[in-house]
Design a protein around this motif. Structure first.
Motif, PDB file in Angstrom:
ATOM      1  N   HIS A 232       0.820  -1.212   0.000  1.00 19.43           N
ATOM      2  CA  HIS A 232       0.000   0.000   0.000  1.00 19.43           C
ATOM      3  C   HIS A 232       0.851   1.258   0.000  1.00 19.43           C
ATOM      4  O   HIS A 232       0.478   2.281  -0.581  1.00 19.43           O
ATOM      5  N   LEU A 233       2.013   1.204   0.651  1.00 16.59           N
ATOM      6  CA  LEU A 233       2.902   2.367   0.702  1.00 16.59           C
ATOM      7  C   LEU A 233       3.443   2.698  -0.688  1.00 16.59           C
ATOM      8  O   LEU A 233       3.488   3.864  -1.098  1.00 16.59           O
ATOM      9  N   ASP A 234       3.851   1.667  -1.421  1.00 20.74           N
ATOM     10  CA  ASP A 234       4.366   1.883  -2.772  1.00 20.74           C
ATOM     11  C   ASP A 234       3.275   2.400  -3.705  1.00 20.74           C
ATOM     12  O   ASP A 234       3.516   3.287  -4.535  1.00 20.74           O
ATOM     13  N   MET A 235       2.071   1.846  -3.586  1.00 21.10           N
ATOM     14  CA  MET A 235       0.970   2.289  -4.442  1.00 21.10           C
ATOM     15  C   MET A 235       0.643   3.757  -4.188  1.00 21.10           C
ATOM     16  O   MET A 235       0.481   4.546  -5.131  1.00 21.10           O
ATOM     17  N   LEU A 236       0.525   4.116  -2.918  1.00 19.66           N
ATOM     18  CA  LEU A 236       0.199   5.496  -2.589  1.00 19.66           C
ATOM     19  C   LEU A 236       1.301   6.455  -3.032  1.00 19.66           C
ATOM     20  O   LEU A 236       1.021   7.547  -3.546  1.00 19.66           O
ATOM     21  N   TYR A 237       2.561   6.049  -2.841  1.00 20.32           N
ATOM     22  CA  TYR A 237       3.674   6.899  -3.252  1.00 20.32           C
ATOM     23  C   TYR A 237       3.610   7.179  -4.753  1.00 20.32           C
ATOM     24  O   TYR A 237       3.824   8.321  -5.196  1.00 20.32           O
ATOM     25  N   LEU A 238       3.279   6.153  -5.556  1.00 22.14           N
ATOM     26  CA  LEU A 238       3.177   6.359  -7.002  1.00 22.14           C
ATOM     27  C   LEU A 238       2.031   7.318  -7.336  1.00 22.14           C
ATOM     28  O   LEU A 238       2.180   8.203  -8.186  1.00 22.14           O
ATOM     29  N   HIS A 239       0.882   7.150  -6.694  1.00 19.87           N
ATOM     30  CA  HIS A 239      -0.246   8.048  -6.960  1.00 19.87           C
ATOM     31  C   HIS A 239       0.099   9.487  -6.578  1.00 19.87           C
ATOM     32  O   HIS A 239      -0.307  10.435  -7.259  1.00 19.87           O
ATOM     33  N   MET A 240       0.844   9.647  -5.513  1.00 17.15           N
ATOM     34  CA  MET A 240       1.149  10.989  -5.018  1.00 17.15           C
ATOM     35  C   MET A 240       2.272  11.670  -5.792  1.00 17.15           C
ATOM     36  O   MET A 240       2.392  12.900  -5.733  1.00 17.15           O
ATOM     37  N   THR A 241       3.085  10.899  -6.509  1.00 17.86           N
ATOM     38  CA  THR A 241       4.228  11.483  -7.215  1.00 17.86           C
ATOM     39  C   THR A 241       4.100  11.447  -8.735  1.00 17.86           C
ATOM     40  O   THR A 241       4.701  12.265  -9.418  1.00 17.86           O
ATOM     41  N   CYS A 242       3.306  10.516  -9.262  1.00 16.71           N
ATOM     42  CA  CYS A 242       3.174  10.377 -10.721  1.00 16.71           C
ATOM     43  C   CYS A 242       1.896  11.015 -11.250  1.00 16.71           C
ATOM     44  O   CYS A 242       1.641  10.991 -12.455  1.00 16.71           O
ATOM     45  N   SER A 243       1.073  11.565 -10.374  1.00 21.69           N
ATOM     46  CA  SER A 243      -0.183  12.187 -10.780  1.00 21.69           C
ATOM     47  C   SER A 243      -0.550  13.250  -9.756  1.00 21.69           C
ATOM     48  O   SER A 243      -0.127  13.174  -8.596  1.00 21.69           O
ATOM     49  N   ASP A 244      -1.302  14.248 -10.188  1.00 24.78           N
ATOM     50  CA  ASP A 244      -1.800  15.237  -9.231  1.00 24.78           C
ATOM     51  C   ASP A 244      -3.330  15.233  -9.185  1.00 24.78           C
ATOM     52  O   ASP A 244      -3.954  16.194  -8.764  1.00 24.78           O
ATOM     53  N   LYS A 245      -3.928  14.115  -9.624  1.00 28.11           N
ATOM     54  CA  LYS A 245      -5.369  13.944  -9.511  1.00 28.11           C
ATOM     55  C   LYS A 245      -5.713  13.341  -8.145  1.00 28.11           C
ATOM     56  O   LYS A 245      -4.870  12.727  -7.498  1.00 28.11           O
ATOM     57  N   PRO A 246      -6.956  13.506  -7.685  1.00 27.50           N
ATOM     58  CA  PRO A 246      -7.350  12.885  -6.416  1.00 27.50           C
ATOM     59  C   PRO A 246      -7.321  11.366  -6.528  1.00 27.50           C
ATOM     60  O   PRO A 246      -7.397  10.812  -7.639  1.00 27.50           O
ATOM     61  N   HIS A 247      -7.203  10.682  -5.399  1.00 27.92           N
ATOM     62  CA  HIS A 247      -7.108   9.224  -5.421  1.00 27.92           C
ATOM     63  C   HIS A 247      -7.648   8.661  -4.114  1.00 27.92           C
ATOM     64  O   HIS A 247      -8.022   9.398  -3.197  1.00 27.92           O
ATOM     65  N   LEU A 248      -7.674   7.343  -4.031  1.00 27.68           N
ATOM     66  CA  LEU A 248      -8.136   6.642  -2.839  1.00 27.68           C
ATOM     67  C   LEU A 248      -6.944   6.196  -2.001  1.00 27.68           C
ATOM     68  O   LEU A 248      -5.798   6.260  -2.442  1.00 27.68           O
ATOM     69  N   GLY A 249      -7.251   5.706  -0.778  1.00 25.90           N
ATOM     70  CA  GLY A 249      -6.239   5.139   0.084  1.00 25.90           C
ATOM     71  C   GLY A 249      -6.525   3.671   0.354  1.00 25.90           C
ATOM     72  O   GLY A 249      -7.534   3.123  -0.091  1.00 25.90           O
ATOM     73  N   ALA A 250      -5.636   3.026   1.093  1.00 23.49           N
ATOM     74  CA  ALA A 250      -5.752   1.597   1.387  1.00 23.49           C
ATOM     75  C   ALA A 250      -6.786   1.332   2.475  1.00 23.49           C
ATOM     76  O   ALA A 250      -7.047   2.183   3.325  1.00 23.49           O
ATOM     77  N   ILE A 251      -7.349   0.117   2.448  1.00 22.44           N
ATOM     78  CA  ILE A 251      -8.372  -0.237   3.445  1.00 22.44           C
ATOM     79  C   ILE A 251      -8.212  -1.667   3.960  1.00 22.44           C
ATOM     80  O   ILE A 251      -8.994  -2.097   4.813  1.00 22.44           O
ATOM     81  N   THR A 252      -7.235  -2.422   3.474  1.00 24.70           N
ATOM     82  CA  THR A 252      -7.198  -3.859   3.721  1.00 24.70           C
ATOM     83  C   THR A 252      -6.807  -4.230   5.152  1.00 24.70           C
ATOM     84  O   THR A 252      -6.903  -5.404   5.526  1.00 24.70           O
ATOM     85  N   GLU A 253      -6.370  -3.277   5.939  1.00 23.22           N
ATOM     86  CA  GLU A 253      -6.047  -3.499   7.349  1.00 23.22           C
ATOM     87  C   GLU A 253      -5.985  -2.128   7.998  1.00 23.22           C
ATOM     88  O   GLU A 253      -5.640  -1.148   7.347  1.00 23.22           O
ATOM     89  N   GLN A 254      -6.356  -2.032   9.269  1.00 25.23           N
ATOM     90  CA  GLN A 254      -6.494  -0.712   9.881  1.00 25.23           C
ATOM     91  C   GLN A 254      -5.197   0.084   9.848  1.00 25.23           C
ATOM     92  O   GLN A 254      -5.211   1.294   9.608  1.00 25.23           O
ATOM     93  N   SER A 255      -4.069  -0.568  10.065  1.00 27.78           N
ATOM     94  CA  SER A 255      -2.796   0.167  10.048  1.00 27.78           C
ATOM     95  C   SER A 255      -2.493   0.709   8.658  1.00 27.78           C
ATOM     96  O   SER A 255      -1.882   1.775   8.517  1.00 27.78           O
ATOM     97  N   ARG A 256      -2.942  -0.004   7.625  1.00 22.28           N
ATOM     98  CA  ARG A 256      -2.719   0.479   6.254  1.00 22.28           C
ATOM     99  C   ARG A 256      -3.623   1.663   5.937  1.00 22.28           C
ATOM    100  O   ARG A 256      -3.219   2.584   5.225  1.00 22.28           O
ATOM    101  N   ALA A 257      -4.836   1.623   6.463  1.00 16.44           N
ATOM    102  CA  ALA A 257      -5.706   2.788   6.327  1.00 16.44           C
ATOM    103  C   ALA A 257      -5.092   3.991   7.039  1.00 16.44           C
ATOM    104  O   ALA A 257      -5.097   5.114   6.517  1.00 16.44           O
ATOM    105  N   GLN A 258      -4.539   3.751   8.228  1.00 16.09           N
ATOM    106  CA  GLN A 258      -3.906   4.848   8.974  1.00 16.09           C
ATOM    107  C   GLN A 258      -2.693   5.388   8.229  1.00 16.09           C
ATOM    108  O   GLN A 258      -2.470   6.597   8.185  1.00 16.09           O
TER     109      GLN A 258
END
Length: 276
Positions: A178-204
């Motif tokens: 989830h960290l790698d996915m979010l990092y790519l969304h935050m650095t390779c695009s400036d459009k809005p996106h979703l976050g992770a949900i598969t475990e509470q710590s990943r959502a946090q």
């Protein structure tokens, strides 16, 4: 003969200043056409009566999360084990507290999207385990493929939102994926996106990363990230869902809650019953 002055350099500088090479604007859509409703009033009333029956008499199981059960208890629901039942009028009153629409802001504020109302926001698919291209054919998704798909989503003006798991990067351990996915969304695009949900710590982690990007003050006043959770059929919500909801909503962020029902497999065969 006088030498003709070249304007190539000037044009190039003007083009760069104008943002040529960047992704074109991607405004979300506002509906101009009337909604088509295939249901007459009698059929709609029958469906709603079934919904009321499910909420009041059958109930929904909220499993492995005592905190979620306590939230329901305080809201006036009847709790029997992990089964939650509530009067339909109470549920509808709770639904009215949700805003009709809200804005998810983007890192590039020209790409903010308004969710709800008469607005339509398009995003890529979510959760594909495989990818395919002309060179390598069909294969499991990987981080390189996800990066390319995020960049393509960024360049396409008719996709207004980045989603999250355009493909599953199976070459990265689940614990840090989830960290790698979010990092790519935050650095390779400036459009809005979703976050992770598969475990509470990943959502946090997702909420914390969004706060790094936008800052606490902006995040306290705006929706900057959302999570996407599903109820399980039949009539079950597990702690992965409720804890993700708690994590996002405790920071004032958005949450997408939809049933994931495959008619005839995890839910009733008929369309009407699945809709109910």
């Amino acid at each position: 003969m006088a030498r003709r002055k070249s304007t190539t350099g000037a044009r190039a500088r003007q083009g760069n200043a104008a943002g040529i090479g960047a992704a074109p604007p991607s405004p979300y859509l506002q509906r101009r056409l009337a909604f088509f409703d295939p249901l007459d009033d009698a059929t709609l009333a029958q469906l709603e009566a079934q919904v009321d029956w499910l909420m009041q008499d059958i109930g929904i199981a909220f499993r492995d999360d005592p905190k979620a059960l306590e939230v329901w208890r305080k809201a006036g629901a009847r709790i029997d084990g992990d089964r939650v039942r509530m009067e339909a009028a109470q549920v509808r009153a709770l639904c009215k507290t949700a805003p009709r629409q809200f804005t998810q802001i983007a890192r590039n504020r020209t790409r903010d999207v308004v969710i709800g109302g008469g607005n339509q926001v398009f995003a890529p698919i979510y959760g594909a385990p495989f990818v395919r291209d002309l060179q390598q054919g069909r294969r499991y998704g990987d981080l390189d493929s996800l990066e390319k798909l995020i960049k393509l989503t960024y360049m396409l003006p008719n996709l207004h939102h980045g989603g999250l798991v355009i493909c599953e990067p199976c070459d990265v351990p689940v614990s840090k994926r989830h960290l790698d996915m979010l990092y790519l969304h935050m650095t390779c695009s400036d459009k809005p996106h979703l976050g992770a949900i598969t475990e509470q710590s990943r959502a946090q982690d997702s909420v914390d990363m969004a706060e790094i990007i936008f800052g606490r003050e902006v995040m306290d006043q705006n929706c900057v990230i959302m999570g996407n959770v599903n109820t399980n059929s039949p009539l079950l919500v597990d702690k992965v869902v409720t804890q993700a909801i708690e994590t996002y909503c405790s920071r004032g962020q958005g949450i997408v809650v939809v049933p994931f029902i495959l008619s005839g497999a995890m839910g009733p065969v008929s369309t009407a019953a699945s809709v109910t």
